[in-house]
Each structure stands twice: as C-alpha cells, then as structure tokens.
Design a protein around this motif. Structure first.
Motif, mmCIF file in Angstrom:
data_model
loop_
_atom_site.group_PDB
_atom_site.id
_atom_site.type_symbol
_atom_site.label_atom_id
_atom_site.label_comp_id
_atom_site.label_asym_id
_atom_site.label_seq_id
_atom_site.Cartn_x
_atom_site.Cartn_y
_atom_site.Cartn_z
ATOM 1 N N VAL A 197 0.887 -1.168 0.000
ATOM 2 C CA VAL A 197 0.000 0.000 0.000
ATOM 3 C C VAL A 197 0.924 1.217 0.000
ATOM 4 N N PRO A 198 0.388 2.425 -0.241
ATOM 5 C CA PRO A 198 1.283 3.590 -0.287
ATOM 6 C C PRO A 198 2.124 3.798 0.967
ATOM 7 N N GLY A 199 1.651 3.312 2.111
ATOM 8 C CA GLY A 199 2.401 3.502 3.344
ATOM 9 C C GLY A 199 3.431 2.433 3.630
ATOM 10 N N THR A 200 3.520 1.392 2.795
ATOM 11 C CA THR A 200 4.494 0.323 3.012
ATOM 12 C C THR A 200 5.920 0.857 2.878
ATOM 13 N N ARG A 201 6.806 0.337 3.733
ATOM 14 C CA ARG A 201 8.208 0.774 3.668
ATOM 15 C C ARG A 201 9.138 -0.428 3.771
ATOM 16 N N ASN A 202 10.306 -0.279 3.148
ATOM 17 C CA ASN A 202 11.328 -1.310 3.250
ATOM 18 C C ASN A 202 11.872 -1.337 4.673
ATOM 19 N N PRO A 203 11.845 -2.489 5.349
ATOM 20 C CA PRO A 203 12.264 -2.522 6.750
ATOM 21 C C PRO A 203 13.750 -2.254 6.956
ATOM 22 N N GLN A 204 14.581 -2.474 5.925
ATOM 23 C CA GLN A 204 16.019 -2.278 6.090
ATOM 24 C C GLN A 204 16.430 -0.804 5.987
ATOM 25 N N ASN A 205 15.881 -0.090 5.010
ATOM 26 C CA ASN A 205 16.334 1.287 4.796
ATOM 27 C C ASN A 205 15.232 2.327 4.899
ATOM 28 N N GLY A 206 13.986 1.897 5.108
ATOM 29 C CA GLY A 206 12.893 2.839 5.266
ATOM 30 C C GLY A 206 12.377 3.450 3.979
ATOM 31 N N ASN A 207 12.879 2.994 2.814
ATOM 32 C CA ASN A 207 12.381 3.536 1.550
ATOM 33 C C ASN A 207 10.914 3.153 1.351
ATOM 34 N N PRO A 208 10.112 4.046 0.763
ATOM 35 C CA PRO A 208 8.687 3.752 0.598
ATOM 36 C C PRO A 208 8.428 2.671 -0.431
ATOM 37 N N GLY A 209 7.310 1.939 -0.225
ATOM 38 C CA GLY A 209 6.875 0.941 -1.177
ATOM 39 C C GLY A 209 7.243 -0.474 -0.787
ATOM 40 N N PRO A 210 6.552 -1.466 -1.364
ATOM 41 C CA PRO A 210 6.909 -2.872 -1.116
ATOM 42 C C PRO A 210 8.246 -3.202 -1.763
ATOM 43 N N THR A 211 8.794 -4.367 -1.404
ATOM 44 C CA THR A 211 10.111 -4.760 -1.904
ATOM 45 C C THR A 211 10.005 -6.028 -2.737
ATOM 46 N N LEU A 212 10.487 -5.943 -3.955
ATOM 47 C CA LEU A 212 10.554 -7.079 -4.871
ATOM 48 C C LEU A 212 11.933 -7.715 -4.749
ATOM 49 N N TRP A 213 11.968 -9.005 -4.408
ATOM 50 C CA TRP A 213 13.242 -9.726 -4.260
ATOM 51 C C TRP A 213 13.575 -10.450 -5.555
ATOM 52 N N LEU A 214 14.868 -10.409 -5.941
ATOM 53 C CA LEU A 214 15.328 -11.078 -7.155
ATOM 54 C C LEU A 214 16.627 -11.824 -6.868
ATOM 55 N N PRO A 215 16.833 -12.977 -7.518
ATOM 56 C CA PRO A 215 18.087 -13.729 -7.328
ATOM 57 C C PRO A 215 19.157 -13.270 -8.312
ATOM 58 N N LYS A 216 20.348 -13.083 -7.812
ATOM 59 C CA LYS A 216 21.454 -12.674 -8.669
ATOM 60 C C LYS A 216 21.880 -13.831 -9.575
ATOM 61 N N GLY A 217 22.134 -13.495 -10.849
ATOM 62 C CA GLY A 217 22.692 -14.472 -11.777
ATOM 63 C C GLY A 217 21.702 -15.449 -12.362
ATOM 64 N N GLU A 218 20.394 -15.285 -12.102
ATOM 65 C CA GLU A 218 19.381 -16.194 -12.636
ATOM 66 C C GLU A 218 18.321 -15.389 -13.386
ATOM 67 N N LYS A 219 17.927 -15.898 -14.547
ATOM 68 C CA LYS A 219 17.010 -15.167 -15.412
ATOM 69 C C LYS A 219 15.617 -15.119 -14.797
ATOM 70 N N VAL A 220 15.038 -13.930 -14.806
ATOM 71 C CA VAL A 220 13.706 -13.697 -14.243
ATOM 72 C C VAL A 220 12.811 -13.115 -15.328
ATOM 73 N N ARG A 221 11.636 -13.712 -15.480
ATOM 74 C CA ARG A 221 10.629 -13.156 -16.387
ATOM 75 C C ARG A 221 9.598 -12.382 -15.578
#
Length: 324
Positions: A197-221
C-alpha cells in the motif's frame, strides 16, 4: 555631432572580450563540478546497470549521444565559420552572394538527415528486439500487478519443491495471464505473494513501497498486469521500463540481475492523483537468500496469489510470444 558624442566610451573588440568569457566559463564549470564524480561521466547521466541486459541499453544511449554531439559540432562549426568568414567587416558588403537551386547542396541536406535517422532506427530496433526476446523456460517468473496506488508481486514458484502441491497454471487469480506465459510456469507452483500500500516501507532502509526480491545471476521473467488503469513498471538501474495495461495487453520481459543491492522502482505513467506514491524497491540477493525469502512469505501465510488484473480480450490472450 552632439557635445558628448566624442567622449562616449568605445566597446572593446570581440577578441578582447573572448578571453574573459572563457575564463568565466572555466571558473563556473570548475565550481559547479567540485562535487561531481567523474567516474560517472561515461554513463552520461545513466545509473550503474545492475542486470546483464542493461549495458546494451547504456551502449545505445552513449552511441546516440556521440552521434548527436558529432552532428552538433559539425553544425556549430559551420555556423561559426559562416559568421566569421562572411562578416561584413571582411567582405565590405551588406548581403553576400546568395546560392539558390543548387541541387547537390539540396540533395546533401535531404539525404544526410535520412541517413542519420535510418542509423538511429536500425540500432534502436535491433536492441529493442533483443531486449524483448523471451527464453523458452526462464528460471523464475514473477507477476507484477499494478494498482492504485501501489504494487503487488506474485512469485510463481514451486516453493516447497513438491511438484504435486500446486497448480499455478489453473489458478483463477492468474487468469489474466496469456496462455503463452502460463505454459512456462513451473510444475507444482503453489506460489507466494507480496502486496503493498502507499504507506508500506522497506524494513532495512525505510524507503517507501513494497520490496521485490530477485536472485542474482538467474534469469527472471516479469509478467506485467494492471487492475485498473495504465501504469509503467520502471526499475531505475534496469535502464528499462515497460507499460502495464489493464485487460487489453500483457507485457513481459526478462532480465538477469548481476549486482546485489537494494534499488528504487517507481511508476513512470501518470496514473491518477496518487501516482507519485506508487513506489517500490528491488532487492537483488543470492539465490539462496531468495529461496529463503520465498519460504518466509509462505511462513507468514502469504501463499498463493493476488488477483492479477482485468480479464484479457481474446486477441491479447492468444497473441504469439517473441521467443528465442
């Protein structure tokens, strides 16, 4: 002649003013560039790429700037040359001889711009085609859902490793995804999700918005869909963005993350009153940490999927993919 006409100060000639202008420009440029990181200069304002595909975009950007600069230098040079060579003080005439209906010159300034535009078009079309190609079987598929005023992420993954515990292919909440994408879902994908939601924040750095996690070195569609209006999915250091359409079309693209870290993302399409709050984060981690994150979402009860969007029209559902 007026009484004071002979005492009027004369204007210094241009050759005496030029050194002053150059010195002032040098001082201004030096003062404004004190905090500038010259290591960033070759990227010409672009952020550091964090995927294997982004350098292609950076190269296109740099080539466009180089071509534009060369064209600009040529045009500026011709302007300066004509101003100096045909100045009135040198030629002693008000209007120099005019050249009309010179077919070689007219052909030159018609053909040269066509060649320039054609070269730009070729390299742009070549790189765009390569960037939008889809592999036969990506390592990971993530459904990005845009909605007013945040983002949701469907991780279409076989989280528990059991091929008999899930069926994303038949999940009604993913019904908006075209068959050309659904056929590449992994077997037994029960999936997990994260929605903001608009009020969601990243727990590590406080940046606004949800966090999308991605794996390094692997192709993501990424499969992009919307529940309401047109949005635009833009991860800044991907150097790439793509529109998110409701109902009529579902866009998709693939990247291979290459640099761990947390990066900013945002909606790049004016989508309504709270458009500026449609922010998100992208966290690129090792494949092991990525799998741990999926399991943590499942442990929090976020198994399954969120609705992906508006039902597709038949032409969009049956469109052929552009695959390698």
């Amino acid at each position: 002649m007026s009484a004071y006409g002979s005492n009027r100060p004369s204007r210094p000639p241009m050759r005496r003013q030029l050194p002053r202008v150059l010195v002032a420009g040098l001082i201004l440029g030096t003062a404004s560039g004190c905090s500038y990181n010259w290591e960033d200069f070759p990227r010409l304002g672009m952020p550091t790429p964090v995927t294997e595909e982004a350098p292609r975009i950076l190269s296109l950007w740099q080539g466009s700037w180089a071509a534009a600069l060369a064209t600009g230098v040529l045009v500026w040079g011709l302007i300066v040359w004509s101003v100096i060579w045909f100045r009135r003080s040198r030629t002693k005439v008000d209007i120099p001889p005019q050249t009309r209906y010179n077919m070689p010159i007219e052909a030159l300034y018609t053909v040269v711009p066509i060649i320039i535009v054609s070269v730009f078009f070729y390299f742009t079309a070549r790189d765009e085609s390569k960037l939008l190609e889809l592999s036969q079987k990506p390592a990971h598929t993530i459904g990005v859902v845009g909605y007013q005023w945040s983002w949701g992420f469907n991780y279409i993954e076989n989280v528990d490793g059991n091929a008999g515990t899930g069926n994303a292919l038949g999940d009604p909440l993913l019904g908006t995804y075209p068959d050309r994408f659904r056929q590449d879902f992994p077997a037994g994908a029960e999936g997990v999700y994260d929605a903001g939601v608009p009020g969601t924040r990243n727990p590590q750095n406080g940046n606004p918005g949800p966090t999308l996690w991605l794996p390094k070195g692997e192709k993501v569609r990424f499969i992009l869909s919307s529940r309401d209006v047109i949005h635009s999915f833009w991860v800044v250091p991907f150097l790439f963005k793509q529109d998110v359409f409701p109902g009529h079309n579902v866009n998709a693209f693939e990247v291979t993350p290459s640099r761990e870290g947390t990066y900013r993302g945002k909606c790049a399409e004016l989508c309504g009153v709270d458009h500026a709050r449609m922010l998100f984060n992208v966290k690129i981690v090792s494949p092991e940490r990525y799998q741990q994150h999926l399991k943590s979402l499942a442990a929090k009860g976020q198994s399954g999927f969120i609705p992906a969007g508006v039902e597709l029209t038949d032409p969009a559902r049956n469109a052929e993919p552009n695959k390698l």
